[in-house]
Structure formats: C-alpha cells, structure tokens
Scaffold this motif. Structure first.
Motif, PDB file in Angstrom:
ATOM      1  N   PRO A   1      -6.092  -2.190 -16.758  1.00 40.07           N
ATOM      2  CA  PRO A   1      -6.944  -1.814 -15.624  1.00 40.07           C
ATOM      3  C   PRO A   1      -7.521  -3.039 -14.906  1.00 40.07           C
ATOM      4  O   PRO A   1      -7.649  -4.109 -15.501  1.00 40.07           O
ATOM      5  CB  PRO A   1      -8.076  -1.009 -16.273  1.00 40.07           C
TER       6      PRO A   1
ATOM      7  N   PRO B   1     -10.131   2.003  -8.652  1.00 38.19           N
ATOM      8  CA  PRO B   1      -9.133   3.055  -8.403  1.00 38.19           C
ATOM      9  C   PRO B   1      -7.738   2.421  -8.298  1.00 38.19           C
ATOM     10  O   PRO B   1      -7.617   1.239  -7.952  1.00 38.19           O
ATOM     11  CB  PRO B   1      -9.555   3.643  -7.056  1.00 38.19           C
ATOM     12  N   PRO B   2      -6.688   3.195  -8.569  1.00 32.60           N
ATOM     13  CA  PRO B   2      -5.347   2.604  -8.638  1.00 32.60           C
ATOM     14  C   PRO B   2      -4.841   1.980  -7.335  1.00 32.60           C
ATOM     15  O   PRO B   2      -3.966   1.122  -7.371  1.00 32.60           O
ATOM     16  CB  PRO B   2      -4.453   3.779  -9.071  1.00 32.60           C
ATOM     17  N   THR B   3      -5.393   2.401  -6.194  1.00 33.67           N
ATOM     18  CA  THR B   3      -4.916   1.810  -4.938  1.00 33.67           C
ATOM     19  C   THR B   3      -5.795   0.635  -4.477  1.00 33.67           C
ATOM     20  O   THR B   3      -5.517   0.023  -3.439  1.00 33.67           O
ATOM     21  CB  THR B   3      -4.851   2.859  -3.805  1.00 33.67           C
TER      22      THR B   3
ATOM     23  N   GLN C   1       4.495   3.457  -1.216  1.00 32.28           N
ATOM     24  CA  GLN C   1       3.683   2.475  -1.923  1.00 32.28           C
ATOM     25  C   GLN C   1       3.644   2.845  -3.403  1.00 32.28           C
ATOM     26  O   GLN C   1       3.478   4.025  -3.739  1.00 32.28           O
ATOM     27  CB  GLN C   1       2.262   2.434  -1.345  1.00 32.28           C
ATOM     28  N   HIS C   2       3.821   1.843  -4.252  1.00 32.01           N
ATOM     29  CA  HIS C   2       3.847   2.068  -5.701  1.00 32.01           C
ATOM     30  C   HIS C   2       3.021   1.003  -6.404  1.00 32.01           C
ATOM     31  O   HIS C   2       3.079  -0.173  -6.020  1.00 32.01           O
ATOM     32  CB  HIS C   2       5.291   2.000  -6.217  1.00 32.01           C
ATOM     33  N   PHE C   3       2.272   1.416  -7.425  1.00 30.57           N
ATOM     34  CA  PHE C   3       1.513   0.482  -8.252  1.00 30.57           C
ATOM     35  C   PHE C   3       1.877   0.708  -9.706  1.00 30.57           C
ATOM     36  O   PHE C   3       2.008   1.856 -10.151  1.00 30.57           O
ATOM     37  CB  PHE C   3       0.005   0.705  -8.102  1.00 30.57           C
ATOM     38  N   GLU C   4       2.002  -0.408 -10.425  1.00 32.21           N
ATOM     39  CA  GLU C   4       2.242  -0.326 -11.867  1.00 32.21           C
ATOM     40  C   GLU C   4       1.257  -1.268 -12.547  1.00 32.21           C
ATOM     41  O   GLU C   4       1.169  -2.443 -12.188  1.00 32.21           O
ATOM     42  CB  GLU C   4       3.692  -0.729 -12.166  1.00 32.21           C
ATOM     43  N   PHE C   5       0.519  -0.742 -13.540  1.00 30.17           N
ATOM     44  CA  PHE C   5      -0.554  -1.516 -14.174  1.00 30.17           C
ATOM     45  C   PHE C   5      -0.192  -1.919 -15.597  1.00 30.17           C
ATOM     46  O   PHE C   5       0.267  -1.092 -16.390  1.00 30.17           O
ATOM     47  CB  PHE C   5      -1.852  -0.699 -14.202  1.00 30.17           C
TER      48      PHE C   5
ATOM     49  N   GLN D   1      -4.676  -3.028  -3.087  1.00 30.25           N
ATOM     50  CA  GLN D   1      -4.261  -3.223  -1.692  1.00 30.25           C
ATOM     51  C   GLN D   1      -5.329  -3.948  -0.881  1.00 30.25           C
ATOM     52  O   GLN D   1      -5.023  -4.609   0.105  1.00 30.25           O
ATOM     53  CB  GLN D   1      -3.977  -1.851  -1.069  1.00 30.25           C
ATOM     54  N   SER D   2      -6.602  -3.862  -1.312  1.00 32.82           N
ATOM     55  CA  SER D   2      -7.668  -4.487  -0.529  1.00 32.82           C
ATOM     56  C   SER D   2      -7.717  -5.995  -0.740  1.00 32.82           C
ATOM     57  O   SER D   2      -8.631  -6.665  -0.262  1.00 32.82           O
ATOM     58  CB  SER D   2      -9.016  -3.823  -0.815  1.00 32.82           C
TER      59      SER D   2
ATOM     60  N   VAL E   1     -14.070   0.737 -13.343  1.00 34.16           N
ATOM     61  CA  VAL E   1     -12.643   0.399 -13.260  1.00 34.16           C
ATOM     62  C   VAL E   1     -12.189   0.741 -11.838  1.00 34.16           C
ATOM     63  O   VAL E   1     -12.551   1.792 -11.296  1.00 34.16           O
ATOM     64  CB  VAL E   1     -11.807   1.191 -14.288  1.00 34.16           C
TER      65      VAL E   1
END
Lengths: 155, 140
Positions: free
Chosen positions: A94, A39-41, A87-91, A44-45, A37
């Motif tokens: 996964p 990683p949470p960031t 920077q913020h991520f919301e899932f 961005q790639s 799975v």
C-alpha cells in the motif's frame, strides 16, 4: 530524454484527504495519518510533482483554458484531443503518508483502430513505476491514451 | 469492514451508488487534488467553443476513483493488489452513477487468499461508463 526523468513524489496525509474527498472516499477525513492508506488511483496525482506537467497552468506562460478568448491562446488549436482509454494499477504494497516515491514513466505499445464515433483512433501506452528510496517497486501504473480524429460523437 | 473469504462466493454481487447528479464542482475538486487541470474538465467555455464538446465532462480518472470505492469498501484500502479499468463512455455533470462488483474467483496464491472481482459502472441511462477488474487480499 524525457523517459529518463525521475519525479520525487512525497505522499502526504492532507493530499490523500483532498484526493479522497474529490472521489467521495472519506476514509482519510479526520484519521490519524498513521492509519491512512491512499486510494488505489491516488498514484496518478504524481502530476502535482511533475515540474513539466502540461495540464497545469504556470505563472507567466500561455495557458490553453479560456480567458479573454475561449482558447486562452490566440490562434492555437484545441488540446490534442487525447482521451483516456484505460488505466491499470498494480500494488506491491500500500501507499501511505510519509512514503517518498520516485516515479519514472516510459512508453509502451501503440496501435490504431477505426471508429464510427470519432474517426481514426491512435492508442498509446505509458508505463509508470513508483519506487521507494531503496529502489523497491511499490506500484506500477499502465495508462492507455487515445487520440481521436474528431470529438467523440454524442449521438 | 472488509469482507472475509468465508463470507463470499463466486457470483456474489455488491452494489454501490457512486454519485447522484454529479456536480461540476466535483470535477473542479478532482482537478485540484489530482493535478489534472485539463480545461476540458473545468472550463465549460473552452470545452464547448474550442474543443467541440457539449460542455465539461468528468475526468476518466474521477470515474475510476469513484468506482474504486467499491474496491476499497470490499477489501480495505491496504488490501488492494490490482485495479484496472477501461473507459467506455464519457461522464457528464448531472449524471447518476452506480457500480456493481461481481466476485469472479476466490483463490490462494503465495499463502494469501485473493479475490478477483469484475466491476461495471453505469449511468442513469444504463450506459456502461467504466468496466474494470480488481484483485484484493482477504482474511479467511
């Protein structure tokens, strides 16, 4: 309209492994891709898959890193000085190898602030949505960039 | 192993060393993997002579990525619902970074047990470089 651009982002186990190593996350090293799975960031790639990404040198085009001269491009000022403020991520679920994500970015809010260490700061928000092939939302990223009047004082 | 709801309470803290003596090579690794080749992070000559910084410094996203290990170690990669940060200070080669997570809430929502944590990453001088929040799903 740059805002209408859709970037196709095929998620691969090796890319996740390399990304993981760069942040000290070795979960994907030697793992079966079915168990990996991101990683949470990692979302961005997507930059790797943006054909127009301005922070990647392209063959035959001028680049602003140092070469024969420090700026890389004679007479061109330094990069915008734009720094990353938030920077913020919301899932919704996964991100895994085998996912093919369709990625769109739109502008959010902008605002200004005065700072002692870097002069006038101009903040702007970018909202990026990552969707699967069915159009279902997988992840939303919100980035806030700041353009400084001068380099941040280190004192 | 991810934590279980029965194992944690509000106020619990989790500490993790993220990196000691951050190397420029790690900045290059992050550039290569993420695709962010901004020379501010890989080109010392450019950073000093053109951009006016003391040298290359870490991508904010590298610090966020390293800090994210606290989140994934606590919840497991597949259980992260939200993760966000503010970048409060630059990170430089040679820095030692450590991060602390504090449990802010354990709650139920939509049949899931969710844990909210607050994250603070500091350098060797005690300066906060990243402040963040994350939410993860946990088993009972």
């Amino acid at each position: 309209m740059a805002d209408e651009k859709v970037i196709k982002f095929p998620v691969e186990a090796t890319h996740i492994m390399m990304f993981g190593r760069s942040i000290g996350d070795y979960a994907a090293d030697g793992a079966d891709p079915a168990d990996v799975v991101a990683p949470p960031t990692f979302p961005q790639s997507v930059a790797q898959f943006d054909p127009d990404y301005f922070l990647r040198p392209k063959l035959g085009e001028p680049w602003f890193g140092s070469g024969r001269n420090p700026s890389g491009i004679e007479g061109k000022p330094s990069s915008s000085g734009r720094l990353h403020a938030e920077q913020h991520f919301e899932f919704e679920r996964p991100v895994r190898p085998g996912d093919v994500l369709y990625v769109t970015t739109k502008d959010g809010k902008t605002w200004e602030k005065e700072s002692k260490r870097a002069g006038k700061l101009v903040f702007s928000e970018r909202i990026t949505e990552y969707r699967d092939g069915n159009g279902d939302l997988v992840c939303t990223a919100r980035g806030v960039g700041v353009t400084t009047e001068r380099p941040v004082d280190q004192g | 192993m991810a934590v279980k709801a029965s194992e944690i309470s509000v106020g619990d803290t989790f500490d993790e060393v993220l990196v000691e003596d951050l190397k420029r090579t790690q900045l290059v690794m992050y550039s290569g993997a993420s695709g962010d080749y901004n020379p501010l992070h890989s080109d010392d000559i450019y950073s000093r002579e053109v951009a006016g910084y003391p040298g290359v410094f870490a991508h904010g996203m590298l610090t966020m990525g390293m800090t994210g290990r606290v989140v994934t170690d606590l919840f497991g990669h597949e259980n992260v619902k939200k993760y966000g940060v503010r970048f409060t200070n630059q990170v430089w080669p040679g820095d030692d970074l450590k991060s602390q997570a504090v449990v802010e809430d354990v709650r139920e929502e939509g049949g899931e047990i969710l844990v909210d944590i607050k994250l603070t990453t500091t350098n060797q001088n005690g300066d906060v470089v990243v402040m963040g929040n994350a939410t993860g799903r946990v088993d009972p």
